[in-house]
Write a protein that holds these residues in place. Structure first.
Motif, short mmCIF file in Angstrom:
data_model
loop_
_atom_site.label_atom_id
_atom_site.label_comp_id
_atom_site.label_asym_id
_atom_site.label_seq_id
_atom_site.Cartn_x
_atom_site.Cartn_y
_atom_site.Cartn_z
N GLU A 12 42.69 35.93 57.24
CA GLU A 12 42.96 34.30 56.15
C GLU A 12 43.04 34.95 55.18
N TRP A 13 42.13 35.89 54.54
CA TRP A 13 42.23 36.77 53.26
C TRP A 13 43.87 37.27 52.60
N LEU A 14 44.48 37.91 53.43
CA LEU A 14 45.68 37.82 53.46
C LEU A 14 46.39 36.90 52.74
N ASN A 15 46.17 35.95 53.94
CA ASN A 15 46.65 34.80 53.68
C ASN A 15 46.52 34.48 51.50
N ASN A 16 45.11 34.30 51.64
CA ASN A 16 44.99 33.49 50.73
C ASN A 16 46.12 34.19 49.52
N HIS A 20 51.22 47.13 43.59
CA HIS A 20 52.22 46.84 43.75
C HIS A 20 52.03 45.14 43.90
N LEU A 21 51.19 45.00 43.40
CA LEU A 21 50.50 43.57 43.64
C LEU A 21 51.24 43.38 42.53
N HIS A 22 52.46 41.89 42.90
CA HIS A 22 52.22 40.72 42.06
C HIS A 22 51.34 40.12 41.14
N PRO A 23 51.09 38.98 39.40
CA PRO A 23 50.09 39.33 38.68
C PRO A 23 49.65 38.00 39.52
N LYS A 24 50.04 37.02 40.36
CA LYS A 24 48.85 36.20 41.31
C LYS A 24 48.01 36.43 42.11
N ALA A 25 48.45 37.77 42.72
CA ALA A 25 48.07 38.66 43.61
C ALA A 25 46.74 39.22 43.52
N GLN A 26 47.09 39.76 42.24
CA GLN A 26 46.02 40.16 41.57
C GLN A 26 44.59 39.71 41.16
N LEU A 79 42.62 38.62 44.63
CA LEU A 79 42.43 40.06 44.60
C LEU A 79 41.10 40.17 44.33
N ALA A 80 40.99 39.81 43.22
CA ALA A 80 39.77 40.21 42.04
C ALA A 80 38.53 39.30 42.11
N LYS A 81 39.12 38.21 42.36
CA LYS A 81 37.88 37.19 42.91
C LYS A 81 37.54 37.10 44.05
N PHE A 82 38.29 37.97 45.19
CA PHE A 82 37.83 38.25 46.41
C PHE A 82 36.60 38.96 45.64
N LEU A 83 36.59 40.75 45.93
CA LEU A 83 35.98 40.98 45.19
C LEU A 83 34.64 40.30 44.99
N ALA A 84 35.05 39.72 43.57
CA ALA A 84 33.21 39.33 43.23
C ALA A 84 32.83 38.52 43.76
N LYS A 85 34.07 38.04 45.36
CA LYS A 85 32.41 37.22 45.92
C LYS A 85 32.23 38.08 46.82
N VAL A 86 32.66 38.82 47.23
CA VAL A 86 31.95 40.01 47.77
C VAL A 86 30.53 40.83 47.10
N SER A 87 30.70 40.95 46.18
CA SER A 87 29.63 41.28 45.57
C SER A 87 28.22 40.10 45.19
N HIS A 102 43.79 48.93 35.12
CA HIS A 102 44.36 49.02 34.07
C HIS A 102 44.80 47.78 34.20
N SER A 103 44.56 47.01 34.52
CA SER A 103 45.78 45.45 34.24
C SER A 103 44.20 44.76 34.33
N ASP A 104 45.00 44.10 33.34
CA ASP A 104 44.65 42.82 32.48
C ASP A 104 44.28 41.38 33.45
N HIS A 105 45.01 41.76 34.88
CA HIS A 105 45.35 40.47 35.59
C HIS A 105 43.39 40.27 36.13
N ILE A 106 43.02 41.65 36.74
CA ILE A 106 42.07 42.17 37.25
C ILE A 106 40.84 41.74 36.32
N LEU A 107 40.62 42.07 34.63
CA LEU A 107 39.99 42.15 33.91
C LEU A 107 39.86 40.37 34.25
#
Length: 447
Positions: free
Chosen positions: A282-286, A352-358, A361-369, A380-385
């Protein structure tokens, strides 16, 4: 939860350097300025326990990192007699019984020196604890703080054997002093209960739960150097602490053996099963707008990982699927199995991720936290920030729980905390902190 790490004489950090930590901490900044060094102060502890959970030493080459010999981790500007110091500040709530809840605020300071018989380890020579135990009902304290301070010194009689770990009490409670010495287990002193009276005059005893933020063996780690597509994976026995391995090399095994593990409800997507296998897909698909995962097990000792980048029923060998899928898979699996109170460290999630995927993924890690896992992200990614800032704006993460540490090229101030506002805004932008796009636009368009 760990609130702060303080390092001294360790690699590039000669002077005492503080790293404030949050429920999610983003480490970013100039290359070669100590981001990995800070994380290594945790990873060295984990791999040392894995090597021998009864020893009193730091194993420099293990399952997480390979740092060489002791002289390579000791700051080059100090003498051989000076100690390397790791200090961990923590804060935890502990429930002893239904009517007795406590807040622990404290620190543990480890002193490491060279072992002259084995330069591949650092010897623990002293551990200092400084704690306050505060009883409370809900948000109201109901007792005066109980201070529990103790110092453990390496017993020199055993120094000739690196595996002996007897420590003498230099200071501590009366019970500890009566015991005269103790050993270490998982780099924590094996000592008796501490006891004190609460506001109601009841005698309360607390054991090693006092140090639960220092359970260094509960650290999930995914390095920047992750394995790419593999034709097959050998079946292997999972370790006592199930994890995907620092390179993600055990991901297929863990996913196959723990496929029915139930994921935290707060992390579940869709209406299907809440199992690890289903939620991983599900999360890979997301993140990728399409993904399917299947692990085939044969009667031999081989596992096959088959994937698809669309919802169709077709499955393909890893080499025929985008590289980004393989880089993200171990991160998702680790995050979904991590338990409250454990630590998840992810290096370069953007690889190896497109900006949208980055961003997703960061939103997912925020939910995990937000589910109680303490997350460290080196990026080093401004998309993650920006995705983490949006997570604050969307109330996934409280702004006080997000710490952004910027590592800069200033010896007098090597690390700066960048405050995040409740709306996700950042008011203070140091030089070279994600400003390269502005500089490039100015060069291109004169703006």
């Amino acid at each position: 939860m760990l609130k702060k790490i303080i390092l001294k004489n360790f690699k590039c950090f000669k002077e005492e350097t503080e790293f404030p930590l949050g429920q999610l901490t983003l480490l970013t900044g100039i290359n070669g300025r100590g981001k990995s060094t800070m994380l290594q102060s945790l990873l060295l502890m984990r791999q040392s326990i894995e090597h021998n959970d009864n020893a009193a030493q730091l194993v420099l080459n293990g399952s997480c990192v390979h740092l060489g010999s002791f002289h390579e981790i000791r700051n080059s500007n100090i003498s051989r007699e000076e100690s390397i110091i790791f200090r961990y500040l923590y804060e935890d709530n502990i429930e002893v019984s239904n009517s007795n809840n406590f807040k622990i605020v404290g620190s543990a300071q480890y002193h490491f020196t060279e072992n002259y018989e084995d330069d591949m380890v650092a010897q623990i020579i002293k551990i200092e604890f400084d704690n306050e135990v505060i009883g409370f009902d809900g948000n109201k304290h109901n007792s005066m703080p109980y201070k529990h301070n103790s110092v453990y010194q390496k017993n020199n009689e055993f120094n000739q054997d690196v595996h002996q770990n007897r420590f003498d009490f230099i200071s501590g409670t009366q019970e500890e002093k009566r015991n005269s010495s103790c050993s270490l287990f998982k780099l924590l002193p094996v000592s008796g209960m501490i006891s004190f009276e609460n506001a109601r005059g009841e005698n309360i005893k607390i054991d090693s739960k006092l140090y639960k933020s220092l359970y260094f063996d509960r650290i999930h780690y995914i390095s920047a150097d992750r394995v790419g597509p593999q034709e097959f994976y050998f079946k292997s026995t999972l370790t006592k602490f199930p994890n995907v391995g620092s390179k993600g090399e055990f991901t297929a095994n863990l996913l196959q053996k723990n496929k029915d593990y139930l994921v935290d409800d707060e992390l579940c997507l869709g209406e299907d099963a809440k199992t690890l296998a289903t939620q991983t897909e599900e999360w890979l698909n997301n993140i990728f707008d399409g993904a399917k995962v299947e692990i085939k097990s044969s009667e031999s000792n081989i596992l096959e990982l088959l994937m698809n980048s669309s919802p169709s029923k077709d499955r393909f060998r890893p080499a025929n699927i985008g590289f980004g899928y393989h880089c993200v898979l171990p991160i998702i699996v680790s995050a979904l199995i991590a338990q409250q109170g454990e630590i998840l460290i992810v290096e370069n999630p953007e690889a190896h991720l497109h900006p949208k995927a980055q961003s997703r993924l960061a939103k997912f890690l925020a939910k995990v936290s937000s589910c109680g896992v303490q997350v460290f992200v080196e990026s080093h990614s401004d998309h993650i920030l920006n995705a983490l800032r949006i997570a604050v704006l969307d109330k996934i993460l409280n702004h006080e729980d997000l710490k952004i540490l910027y590592f800069q090229q200033k010896t007098e101030l090597p690390v700066v905390e960048i405050p995040v506002q409740p709306d996700g805004g950042i008011e203070e932008w140091p030089e070279s902190f994600f400003d390269q796009m502005d500089k490039d636009f100015e060069r291109l368009f004169g703006i």
